[in-house]
Motif scaffolding. Structure first.
Motif, mmCIF file in Angstrom:
data_model
loop_
_atom_site.group_PDB
_atom_site.id
_atom_site.type_symbol
_atom_site.label_atom_id
_atom_site.label_comp_id
_atom_site.label_asym_id
_atom_site.label_seq_id
_atom_site.Cartn_x
_atom_site.Cartn_y
_atom_site.Cartn_z
ATOM 1 N N ASP A 1 0.813 -1.221 0.000
ATOM 2 C CA ASP A 1 0.000 0.000 0.000
ATOM 3 C C ASP A 1 0.846 1.269 0.000
ATOM 4 O OD1 ASP A 1 -2.359 -1.512 0.041
ATOM 5 O OD2 ASP A 1 -2.261 -1.678 2.230
ATOM 6 N N GLU A 2 1.978 1.230 -0.713
ATOM 7 C CA GLU A 2 2.880 2.376 -0.831
ATOM 8 C C GLU A 2 3.374 2.880 0.518
ATOM 9 O OE1 GLU A 2 0.706 5.173 -3.299
ATOM 10 O OE2 GLU A 2 1.595 4.254 -5.076
ATOM 11 N N GLY A 3 3.659 1.945 1.432
ATOM 12 C CA GLY A 3 4.175 2.319 2.743
ATOM 13 C C GLY A 3 4.676 1.101 3.494
ATOM 14 N N PHE A 4 4.921 1.298 4.783
ATOM 15 C CA PHE A 4 5.341 0.232 5.683
ATOM 16 C C PHE A 4 4.101 -0.391 6.315
ATOM 17 C CE2 PHE A 4 9.646 2.310 7.059
ATOM 18 C CZ PHE A 4 10.208 1.963 5.852
ATOM 19 N N VAL A 5 4.137 -1.710 6.498
ATOM 20 C CA VAL A 5 3.082 -2.413 7.213
ATOM 21 C C VAL A 5 3.723 -3.087 8.413
ATOM 22 C CG1 VAL A 5 1.293 -4.188 7.088
ATOM 23 C CG2 VAL A 5 1.823 -2.811 5.061
ATOM 24 N N ASN A 6 3.196 -2.811 9.619
ATOM 25 C CA ASN A 6 3.761 -3.417 10.823
ATOM 26 C C ASN A 6 3.096 -4.763 11.110
ATOM 27 O OD1 ASN A 6 1.309 -2.924 12.172
ATOM 28 N ND2 ASN A 6 2.041 -0.982 13.005
ATOM 29 N N SER A 7 3.550 -5.422 12.151
ATOM 30 C CA SER A 7 3.058 -6.768 12.474
ATOM 31 C C SER A 7 1.571 -6.789 12.808
ATOM 32 C CB SER A 7 3.869 -7.362 13.627
ATOM 33 O OG SER A 7 3.750 -6.533 14.776
ATOM 34 N N ALA A 8 1.015 -5.661 13.224
ATOM 35 C CA ALA A 8 -0.413 -5.589 13.537
ATOM 36 C C ALA A 8 -1.254 -5.252 12.305
ATOM 37 C CB ALA A 8 -0.651 -4.542 14.622
ATOM 38 N N GLY A 9 -0.597 -5.054 11.149
ATOM 39 C CA GLY A 9 -1.317 -4.759 9.921
ATOM 40 C C GLY A 9 -1.520 -3.283 9.649
ATOM 41 N N GLY A 10 -1.021 -2.427 10.539
ATOM 42 C CA GLY A 10 -1.161 -0.986 10.337
ATOM 43 C C GLY A 10 -0.214 -0.483 9.262
ATOM 44 N N VAL A 11 -0.677 0.458 8.446
ATOM 45 C CA VAL A 11 0.135 1.023 7.370
ATOM 46 C C VAL A 11 0.671 2.384 7.804
ATOM 47 C CG1 VAL A 11 0.147 1.835 4.976
ATOM 48 C CG2 VAL A 11 -1.176 -0.191 5.602
ATOM 49 N N ALA A 12 1.951 2.599 7.550
ATOM 50 C CA ALA A 12 2.584 3.878 7.849
ATOM 51 C C ALA A 12 3.095 4.493 6.551
ATOM 52 C CB ALA A 12 3.739 3.692 8.830
ATOM 53 N N LEU A 13 2.854 5.786 6.392
ATOM 54 C CA LEU A 13 3.410 6.534 5.280
ATOM 55 C C LEU A 13 4.881 6.798 5.579
ATOM 56 C CD1 LEU A 13 0.594 9.233 4.948
ATOM 57 C CD2 LEU A 13 0.706 6.966 3.885
ATOM 58 N N VAL A 14 5.715 6.780 4.549
ATOM 59 C CA VAL A 14 7.149 7.020 4.719
ATOM 60 C C VAL A 14 7.486 8.337 4.017
ATOM 61 C CG1 VAL A 14 9.471 6.127 4.307
ATOM 62 C CG2 VAL A 14 7.588 4.545 4.807
ATOM 63 N N PHE A 15 8.273 9.176 4.692
ATOM 64 C CA PHE A 15 8.657 10.474 4.163
ATOM 65 C C PHE A 15 10.168 10.620 4.129
ATOM 66 C CE2 PHE A 15 4.388 11.161 5.732
ATOM 67 C CZ PHE A 15 3.821 11.961 4.751
ATOM 68 N N GLU A 16 10.632 11.336 3.129
ATOM 69 C CA GLU A 16 12.052 11.685 2.973
ATOM 70 C C GLU A 16 12.200 13.187 3.170
ATOM 71 O OE1 GLU A 16 15.382 12.047 -0.598
ATOM 72 O OE2 GLU A 16 13.589 10.848 -0.920
ATOM 73 N N VAL A 17 13.196 13.583 3.964
ATOM 74 C CA VAL A 17 13.532 14.996 4.121
ATOM 75 C C VAL A 17 14.991 15.168 3.733
ATOM 76 C CG1 VAL A 17 13.701 16.978 5.687
ATOM 77 C CG2 VAL A 17 11.835 15.316 5.962
ATOM 78 N N ALA A 18 15.205 15.684 2.523
ATOM 79 C CA ALA A 18 16.554 16.036 2.091
ATOM 80 C C ALA A 18 16.852 17.405 2.692
ATOM 81 C CB ALA A 18 16.644 16.078 0.570
ATOM 82 N N PRO A 19 17.972 17.556 3.380
ATOM 83 C CA PRO A 19 18.216 18.836 4.046
ATOM 84 C C PRO A 19 18.424 19.988 3.062
ATOM 85 C CG PRO A 19 20.100 17.363 4.292
ATOM 86 C CD PRO A 19 19.038 16.590 3.602
ATOM 87 N N ALA A 20 17.757 21.101 3.342
ATOM 88 C CA ALA A 20 18.030 22.357 2.652
ATOM 89 C C ALA A 20 19.062 23.128 3.462
ATOM 90 C CB ALA A 20 16.748 23.173 2.507
ATOM 91 N N LYS A 21 18.904 23.055 4.783
ATOM 92 C CA LYS A 21 19.823 23.700 5.713
ATOM 93 C C LYS A 21 19.886 22.853 6.972
ATOM 94 C CE LYS A 21 18.496 27.408 8.052
ATOM 95 N NZ LYS A 21 18.132 28.807 8.380
ATOM 96 N N VAL A 22 21.066 22.755 7.562
ATOM 97 C CA VAL A 22 21.251 22.073 8.844
ATOM 98 C C VAL A 22 21.973 23.040 9.769
ATOM 99 C CG1 VAL A 22 22.275 20.109 10.060
ATOM 100 C CG2 VAL A 22 21.351 19.792 7.749
ATOM 101 N N LEU A 23 21.488 23.153 10.989
ATOM 102 C CA LEU A 23 22.155 23.951 12.012
ATOM 103 C C LEU A 23 22.719 23.010 13.060
ATOM 104 C CD1 LEU A 23 19.485 26.745 12.506
ATOM 105 C CD2 LEU A 23 21.676 26.956 11.341
ATOM 106 N N GLY A 24 23.941 23.274 13.485
ATOM 107 C CA GLY A 24 24.575 22.490 14.526
ATOM 108 C C GLY A 24 24.952 23.380 15.690
ATOM 109 N N PHE A 25 24.592 22.967 16.885
ATOM 110 C CA PHE A 25 24.890 23.720 18.091
ATOM 111 C C PHE A 25 25.784 22.860 18.985
ATOM 112 C CE2 PHE A 25 20.752 24.877 16.421
ATOM 113 C CZ PHE A 25 20.871 26.254 16.298
ATOM 114 N N ARG A 26 27.097 23.113 18.921
ATOM 115 C CA ARG A 26 28.057 22.369 19.752
ATOM 116 C C ARG A 26 28.111 23.028 21.115
ATOM 117 N NH1 ARG A 26 31.003 18.698 19.302
ATOM 118 N NH2 ARG A 26 31.256 18.693 17.068
ATOM 119 N N LYS A 27 28.015 22.182 22.139
ATOM 120 C CA LYS A 27 28.069 22.679 23.507
ATOM 121 C C LYS A 27 29.422 22.314 24.119
ATOM 122 C CE LYS A 27 24.124 20.645 23.616
ATOM 123 N NZ LYS A 27 22.954 19.936 24.065
#
Length: 166
Positions: A130-156
């Motif tokens: 069904d164009e997604g992931f199916v878990n052991s209980a039969g539920g379908v999950a939509l899958v999304f991709e996020v290609a970064p446009a910008k990444v911020l890093g905060f080193r402590k």
């Protein structure tokens, strides 16, 4: 994919050096939990914790079609994924900004399902249907991709704010 890297001296300690993209990418691969920020139809923010995998220079996550984050992404695909440590004086916090795109290709979904199981153990085994992931209980999950446009890093600790643009 190599981004341009810039240290923001306004939010960094004197003599701080920018964090390398290799270190940030490694943390994106190894992190176990992430926070997804989306926007509701009425403009209010929505933040939810989830699991994700870094593969092919992007972060991937899944969610049920009826969940608030999925409904938000239907109207506005812009989002941010964050990960890091809650410590004040150590660690690296990362914010990935981008646009969430549905993944429906069966071959790519299979590779991602394998990556989920490799990272999170067989507890996170998915079949593909069904164009997604199916878990052991039969539920379908939509899958999304996020290609970064910008990444911020905060080193402590040595306090360095780094920005990567793609």
């Amino acid at each position: 994919m190599e981004p341009t890297t810039r240290l923001d001296a306004r939010f960094s300690a004197e003599n701080a050096a920018p964090t390398s993209w290799a270190e940030a990418r490694d943390q994106l691969e190894r992190a176990e939990t992430y926070w997804l920020s989306t926007v509701r139809a009425d403009g209010r923010p929505h933040v939810a914790t989830l699991l994700a995998v870094w593969q092919d220079d992007a972060l991937y996550f899944c969610t049920g079609a009826e969940e608030q984050k999925a409904r938000n992404l239907e109207a506005n695909r812009k989002c941010a994924l964050t990960t890091g440590a809650s410590a004040l004086h150590e660690g690296l916090d990362l914010v990935v900004e981008g646009v969430a795109e549905r993944v429906t290709d069966p071959g790519k979904l299979k590779r991602l399902a394998d990556a989920w199981e490799a990272k999170y153990t067989s507890e996170w085994h998915f079949e593909i249907a069904d164009e997604g992931f199916v878990n052991s209980a039969g539920g379908v999950a939509l899958v999304f991709e996020v290609a970064p446009a910008k990444v911020l890093g905060f080193r402590k600790g040595d306090y360095a704010q780094t920005r990567w643009r793609f």
